[in-house]
Design a protein around this motif. Structure first.
Motif, short mmCIF file in Angstrom:
data_model
loop_
_atom_site.label_atom_id
_atom_site.label_comp_id
_atom_site.label_asym_id
_atom_site.label_seq_id
_atom_site.Cartn_x
_atom_site.Cartn_y
_atom_site.Cartn_z
N TYR A 112 -7.99 -7.17 1.87
CA TYR A 112 -7.11 -6.01 2.09
C TYR A 112 -5.62 -6.37 2.05
CZ TYR A 112 -11.18 -3.62 4.22
OH TYR A 112 -12.39 -3.04 4.49
N PRO A 113 -4.86 -5.71 1.20
CA PRO A 113 -3.40 -5.86 1.31
C PRO A 113 -2.91 -5.03 2.50
CG PRO A 113 -4.08 -5.02 -0.86
CD PRO A 113 -5.25 -4.90 0.05
N PRO A 114 -1.63 -5.20 2.91
CA PRO A 114 -1.10 -4.37 4.01
C PRO A 114 -1.19 -2.89 3.66
CG PRO A 114 0.44 -6.11 3.40
CD PRO A 114 -0.66 -6.14 2.39
N MET A 115 -1.32 -2.05 4.67
CA MET A 115 -1.54 -0.62 4.46
C MET A 115 -0.45 0.06 3.62
SD MET A 115 -1.25 2.64 6.04
CE MET A 115 -0.96 2.60 7.80
N PRO A 116 0.84 -0.23 3.81
CA PRO A 116 1.84 0.43 2.97
C PRO A 116 1.98 -0.20 1.59
CG PRO A 116 2.85 -0.56 4.93
CD PRO A 116 1.44 -1.06 4.87
N THR B 219 5.83 3.48 -0.12
CA THR B 219 4.42 3.24 0.17
C THR B 219 3.67 3.17 -1.17
OG1 THR B 219 4.64 4.63 2.14
CG2 THR B 219 2.38 4.14 1.41
N VAL B 220 2.76 2.22 -1.27
CA VAL B 220 1.93 2.11 -2.48
C VAL B 220 0.66 2.92 -2.24
CG1 VAL B 220 0.69 0.54 -4.02
CG2 VAL B 220 2.87 -0.18 -2.98
N THR B 221 0.30 3.76 -3.22
CA THR B 221 -0.90 4.59 -3.09
C THR B 221 -1.84 4.32 -4.27
OG1 THR B 221 0.20 6.35 -4.31
CG2 THR B 221 0.31 6.46 -1.90
N SER B 222 -3.06 4.84 -4.17
CA SER B 222 -4.01 4.70 -5.28
C SER B 222 -3.76 5.82 -6.29
CB SER B 222 -5.44 4.68 -4.75
OG SER B 222 -5.63 3.49 -4.03
N GLY B 223 -2.73 5.62 -7.07
CA GLY B 223 -2.33 6.62 -8.06
C GLY B 223 -1.43 7.68 -7.44
N ALA B 224 -0.76 8.42 -8.34
CA ALA B 224 0.04 9.56 -7.89
C ALA B 224 -0.86 10.61 -7.27
CB ALA B 224 0.80 10.15 -9.08
N THR B 225 -2.11 10.65 -7.69
CA THR B 225 -3.06 11.64 -7.16
C THR B 225 -3.20 11.49 -5.64
OG1 THR B 225 -4.23 11.48 -9.25
CG2 THR B 225 -5.41 12.55 -7.46
N GLY C 176 0.08 4.12 -7.48
CA GLY C 176 1.14 5.12 -7.34
C GLY C 176 2.19 4.69 -6.32
N PHE C 177 3.32 5.37 -6.35
CA PHE C 177 4.41 5.08 -5.40
C PHE C 177 4.80 6.37 -4.69
CE2 PHE C 177 5.47 2.62 -9.38
CZ PHE C 177 4.73 1.51 -9.02
N LEU C 178 4.94 6.27 -3.39
CA LEU C 178 5.29 7.42 -2.56
C LEU C 178 6.58 7.05 -1.86
CD1 LEU C 178 4.29 10.08 -1.24
CD2 LEU C 178 2.81 8.70 0.20
N MET C 179 7.64 7.80 -2.12
CA MET C 179 8.95 7.41 -1.60
C MET C 179 9.61 8.57 -0.86
SD MET C 179 9.69 5.44 -5.09
CE MET C 179 8.66 6.63 -5.86
N ALA C 180 10.09 8.30 0.33
CA ALA C 180 10.72 9.35 1.13
C ALA C 180 11.49 8.71 2.28
CB ALA C 180 9.66 10.31 1.69
N ALA C 181 12.41 9.47 2.87
CA ALA C 181 13.17 8.98 4.03
C ALA C 181 12.20 8.56 5.14
CB ALA C 181 14.10 10.10 4.51
#
Ligand code: PMP
Ligand code: GLN
Length: 394
Positions: free
Chosen positions: A57-61, A89-95, A240-245
């Motif tokens: 497992y990589p780190p959650m984010p 945050t890294v996600t499993s795709g933009a989906t 995917g990448f999830l980016m926000a404040a």
């Protein structure tokens, strides 16, 4: 017994058309994926990591090296100042990133402003999260919205607006003026913009990409979503990448932790490497795709098809009515895959309650010979359609 939203949901058009293409041995100009296998060096990096790297497992984010590479990439290419530790945050795709945003931001009865044609995962996921979709219908050929259209859908219940630019399936790029208008409405209504920017690097003819997060008042109220699958033409990778404040990122992480928690480490490492070593790729990729777009456009126009402009994405659209075809998009696409051996996507799949359209989406991220054969087969489908129309009229 079943959840009514899923019970009523058809199978996604991408699976339907790719399934038919596989079953019938048709050329697939439907679902958006390239013929070419993607950059070899990045795939080699993933292969090497699979064998010699850490597969736990990589780190959650996400892996720090990838989150740092993402922040550096957007600083270089879009002038953004993202803090990798608290805003990426890294996600499993933009989906998955989209699902995180809808699940974490919406509560029952909240309104979500969406633009039609709407990428097909948005509305079902908004509804599953309890949201109510307020739809703005965009019209070809410009696919633009204006103040009147926004006034009609924004209200005190608006919680989010979902923007996809470049827009799949319209292949249009949202102009600066429209982005500024949308930013004004988001600020006025205290709404969060969920920006699906997976096609941000696939833009042609000097259009460029300006992220909504860079507009006045938007830095703290935008969720920016990217996809390595689209950046590197590796659509099966689902990184995917999830980016926000930071406050938004903390909230969205709560959804991410129980959707997937994490994404395969060898892919994360390879994407991090790719982001730092792909200036040549990012320069050449849109030029290669624009050349393929032009080849398909010219072939189709020679055959008498009405082709709409494509400013970005892997796609262009043809207008059946303007091409002398008297069939709706779904009927034509079924005929094309079954009788002429070429799969395409009916754009009515991107509209609520599937109103019939006469627009068909074609993917041009293909080798020249695939495109040329695709044109021949589409012309055959058109001829078969005309023959059926004429014999029905007799
Ligand atoms: N949003 C849009 C507009 C897309 O076109 C796609 C896939 N083509 C996605 C999201 C999904 O991206 P991913 O494969 O990274 O989940
Ligand atoms: N986004 C791809 C397309 O528009 C399909 C992705 C999928 O099949 N889920 O073709």
């Amino acid at each position: 017994m079943a959840n009514p939203i899923y019970q009523a949901l058809p199978t996604t058009i991408f699976a339907v058309m790719s399934g038919l293409a596989r079953e019938l041995g048709a050329i697939n100009l439907g679902q958006g994926f390239p013929d070419e296998p993607g950059p070899r060096a990045i795939r080699e990096k993933a292969a090497q990591e699979l064998l010699d790297g850490d597969n736990q497992y990589p780190p959650m984010p996400g892996l720090p090296e990838l989150r740092q590479a993402v922040a550096a990439h957007y600083r270089r290419t879009q002038g953004l100042d993202l803090d990798w530790a608290s805003e990426v945050t890294v996600t499993s795709g933009a989906t998955e990133a989209l699902a995180c945003a809808f699940l974490a931001l919406l509560e029952a009865g909240d309104e979500a402003v969406l633009f039609q044609p709407t990428y097909d995962s948005y509305l079902p996921m908004v509804r599953r999260a309890g949201g109510v979709g307020k739809l703005v219908r965009l019209q070809p050929p410009a696919w633009r919205f204006d103040r009147v259209a926004l006034e009609a859908v924004f209200s005190e219940r608006t919680k989010i607006v979902v923007l996809n630019t470049p827009l799949n399936p319209a292949a249009s790029v949202c102009p600066d003026e429209d982005l500024a208008l949308l930013a004004e409405f988001c600020v006025r209504h205290d709404a969060v913009a969920v920006c699906d920017e997976v096609w941000e690097h696939v833009v042609f003819d000097g259009h460029g990409h300006r992220p909504l997060i860079s507009y006045p008042g938007m830095r703290e109220r935008t969720v920016k979503i990217g996809s390595a699958g689209k950046m590197f033409a590796l659509t099966g990778w689902k990184v995917g990448f999830l980016m926000a404040a930071p406050p938004l990122t903390q909230l969205l992480s709560k959804a991410h932790q129980f959707l997937t928690f994490t994404t395969p480490p060898m892919l994360q490492t390879a994407v991090a490497w790719g982001l730092a070593n792909s200036d040549d790729w990012f320069a050449a990729m849109p030029l290669d795709l624009a050349r393929s777009r032009d080849r398909l456009t010219e072939g189709l126009r020679r055959e008498g098809f009405a082709v709409l402009d494509s400013q970005g994405t892997y796609f262009l659209n043809i207008d059946l009515a303007g091409s002398g075809v008297f069939e709706d998009d779904m009927a034509f696409c079924l005929r094309a895959v079954k009788e002429a051996g070429v799969a395409a996507i009916p754009v009515s799949a991107f509209y609520e309650a599937a109103p019939v359209t006469s627009i068909v989406r074609l993917c041009f991220a293909k080798r020249d010979e695939t495109l040329d054969e695709g044109v021949r087969r589409l012309a055959k489908a058109r001829d078969l359609s005309l023959r059926a129309h004429n014999s029905a009229g007799r």
